[in-house]
Design a protein around this motif. Structure first.
Motif, PDB file in Angstrom:
ATOM      1  N   ALA A  98       0.837  -1.207   0.000  1.00 42.29           N
ATOM      2  CA  ALA A  98       0.000   0.000   0.000  1.00 42.29           C
ATOM      3  C   ALA A  98       0.872   1.257   0.000  1.00 42.29           C
ATOM      4  CB  ALA A  98      -0.905   0.005   1.229  1.00 42.29           C
ATOM      5  N   PRO A  99       0.472   2.262  -0.774  1.00 43.03           N
ATOM      6  CA  PRO A  99       1.204   3.529  -0.753  1.00 43.03           C
ATOM      7  C   PRO A  99       1.258   4.087   0.668  1.00 43.03           C
ATOM      8  CG  PRO A  99      -0.428   3.520  -2.513  1.00 43.03           C
ATOM      9  CD  PRO A  99      -0.679   2.297  -1.680  1.00 43.03           C
ATOM     10  N   MET A 100       2.356   4.788   0.970  1.00 42.40           N
ATOM     11  CA  MET A 100       2.531   5.389   2.298  1.00 42.40           C
ATOM     12  C   MET A 100       3.074   6.800   2.136  1.00 42.40           C
ATOM     13  SD  MET A 100       4.324   2.407   4.551  1.00 42.40           S
ATOM     14  CE  MET A 100       3.840   0.708   4.359  1.00 42.40           C
ATOM     15  N   GLU A 101       2.268   7.746   2.506  1.00 43.28           N
ATOM     16  CA  GLU A 101       2.706   9.135   2.459  1.00 43.28           C
ATOM     17  C   GLU A 101       3.902   9.322   3.387  1.00 43.28           C
ATOM     18  OE1 GLU A 101       0.912  13.439   3.673  1.00 43.28           O
ATOM     19  OE2 GLU A 101      -0.457  12.011   2.733  1.00 43.28           O
ATOM     20  N   GLY A 102       4.909  10.043   2.903  1.00 43.52           N
ATOM     21  CA  GLY A 102       6.086  10.320   3.714  1.00 43.52           C
ATOM     22  C   GLY A 102       7.190   9.280   3.608  1.00 43.52           C
ATOM     23  N   VAL A 103       6.919   8.152   2.960  1.00 45.96           N
ATOM     24  CA  VAL A 103       7.941   7.127   2.721  1.00 45.96           C
ATOM     25  C   VAL A 103       8.291   7.226   1.241  1.00 45.96           C
ATOM     26  CG1 VAL A 103       8.500   4.667   2.751  1.00 45.96           C
ATOM     27  CG2 VAL A 103       7.028   5.644   4.538  1.00 45.96           C
ATOM     28  N   VAL A 104       9.463   7.770   0.951  1.00 43.12           N
ATOM     29  CA  VAL A 104       9.836   8.136  -0.413  1.00 43.12           C
ATOM     30  C   VAL A 104       9.464   7.073  -1.442  1.00 43.12           C
ATOM     31  CG1 VAL A 104      11.802   8.648  -1.927  1.00 43.12           C
ATOM     32  CG2 VAL A 104      11.628   9.751   0.303  1.00 43.12           C
ATOM     33  N   VAL A 105       9.871   5.830  -1.241  1.00 39.48           N
ATOM     34  CA  VAL A 105       9.630   4.808  -2.256  1.00 39.48           C
ATOM     35  C   VAL A 105       8.174   4.386  -2.366  1.00 39.48           C
ATOM     36  CG1 VAL A 105      11.986   3.894  -2.175  1.00 39.48           C
ATOM     37  CG2 VAL A 105      10.202   2.822  -0.785  1.00 39.48           C
ATOM     38  N   LEU A 106       7.334   4.804  -1.439  1.00 38.78           N
ATOM     39  CA  LEU A 106       5.923   4.408  -1.459  1.00 38.78           C
ATOM     40  C   LEU A 106       4.963   5.603  -1.477  1.00 38.78           C
ATOM     41  CD1 LEU A 106       6.046   1.489   1.139  1.00 38.78           C
ATOM     42  CD2 LEU A 106       6.037   1.307  -1.363  1.00 38.78           C
ATOM     43  N   ASP A 107       5.460   6.784  -1.752  1.00 35.45           N
ATOM     44  CA  ASP A 107       4.642   7.994  -1.722  1.00 35.45           C
ATOM     45  C   ASP A 107       4.361   8.473  -3.151  1.00 35.45           C
ATOM     46  OD1 ASP A 107       3.541  10.541  -1.444  1.00 35.45           O
ATOM     47  OD2 ASP A 107       4.802  11.056   0.258  1.00 35.45           O
ATOM     48  N   PRO A 108       3.208   8.092  -3.722  1.00 31.37           N
ATOM     49  CA  PRO A 108       2.922   8.430  -5.109  1.00 31.37           C
ATOM     50  C   PRO A 108       2.926   9.930  -5.397  1.00 31.37           C
ATOM     51  CG  PRO A 108       1.275   6.909  -4.255  1.00 31.37           C
ATOM     52  CD  PRO A 108       2.134   7.314  -3.112  1.00 31.37           C
ATOM     53  N   THR A 109       2.438  10.725  -4.477  1.00 29.51           N
ATOM     54  CA  THR A 109       2.402  12.173  -4.694  1.00 29.51           C
ATOM     55  C   THR A 109       3.821  12.704  -4.845  1.00 29.51           C
ATOM     56  OG1 THR A 109       0.368  12.332  -3.414  1.00 29.51           O
ATOM     57  CG2 THR A 109       1.596  14.382  -3.759  1.00 29.51           C
ATOM     58  N   TRP A 110       4.701  12.313  -3.952  1.00 29.62           N
ATOM     59  CA  TRP A 110       6.085  12.754  -4.012  1.00 29.62           C
ATOM     60  C   TRP A 110       6.763  12.245  -5.283  1.00 29.62           C
ATOM     61  CZ3 TRP A 110      10.990  10.762  -4.227  1.00 29.62           C
ATOM     62  CH2 TRP A 110      12.028  11.653  -3.937  1.00 29.62           C
ATOM     63  N   LEU A 111       6.503  10.990  -5.654  1.00 30.09           N
ATOM     64  CA  LEU A 111       7.126  10.398  -6.834  1.00 30.09           C
ATOM     65  C   LEU A 111       6.669  11.080  -8.123  1.00 30.09           C
ATOM     66  CD1 LEU A 111       6.840   6.725  -5.620  1.00 30.09           C
ATOM     67  CD2 LEU A 111       9.008   7.933  -6.069  1.00 30.09           C
ATOM     68  N   VAL A 112       5.401  11.436  -8.207  1.00 25.89           N
ATOM     69  CA  VAL A 112       4.908  12.155  -9.394  1.00 25.89           C
ATOM     70  C   VAL A 112       5.574  13.525  -9.484  1.00 25.89           C
ATOM     71  CG1 VAL A 112       2.862  13.220 -10.432  1.00 25.89           C
ATOM     72  CG2 VAL A 112       2.755  10.861  -9.591  1.00 25.89           C
TER      73      VAL A 112
END
Length: 180
Positions: A98-112
């Motif tokens: 599951a995506p996790m906000e604040g965890v770089v490799v799992l944060d879709p918003t940050w990755l986009v």
């Protein structure tokens, strides 16, 4: 003191702990050695391998980010390759975890956001150039290929998470099949 052989011989929990602790210094490994560490850690994270569930994703993410940053600092890879590798692994991981906000490799918003920071061209420009890419000079073709290499995992990620991420990457999803 950690050398490349010592790092890759550590179990995954220890490797994540060491790298998340920002060791060893980027300059302490020779040419291509940080790349080897990045590839080893990427393999472990992507397969689940021997990474115990007790290793939090914040530590796994910090370890990967540090290894990628050290590879860039040591000259083993450039910043664009760093982002491409991060997007590739993240799109795979988010398909399983599951995506996790604040965890770089799992944060879709940050990755986009990272994708849009690094991509060297807009989707509209890429589409216009892709229509006649065989007539372009090599530097323009390389720019289109760099965009494709970044957009491929970013679009995959957006398809998985949907919502705003997918909407923001819709133009890239359309142009992607046209890129060389």
């Amino acid at each position: 003191m950690y050398d490349m052989n010592t790092l890759v011989s550590l179990d995954s929990a220890a490797l994540c702990r060491v790298l998340a602790g920002r060791a060893p210094e980027p300059s302490s490994l020779g040419p291509q050695q940080w790349r080897t560490v990045v590839e080893d850690l990427t393999f472990r994270l992507s397969t689940g391998g021997d990474v115990p569930s007790s290793v939090p994703w914040t530590r796994r993410s910090a370890a990967l980010v540090y290894a990628l940053d050290a590879a860039v600092a040591s000259g083993d890879m450039d910043g664009r390759e760093r982002v491409t590798r991060l997007l590739e692994l993240s799109s795979l991981l988010i398909s399983r975890v599951a995506p996790m906000e604040g965890v770089v490799v799992l944060d879709p918003t940050w990755l986009v956001e990272l994708f849009f920071t690094e991509v060297p061209i807009t989707a509209r420009e890429a589409g216009n150039l892709a229509a006649h890419w065989r007539d372009l000079d090599i530097s323009e073709i390389r720019r289109l290929r760099a965009a494709r290499n970044l957009a491929t995992p970013a679009v995959r990620l957006a398809r998985i998470v949907g919502g705003t991420a997918h909407a923001r990457l819709r133009d890239w999803e359309i142009v992607l099949p046209q890129l060389p």
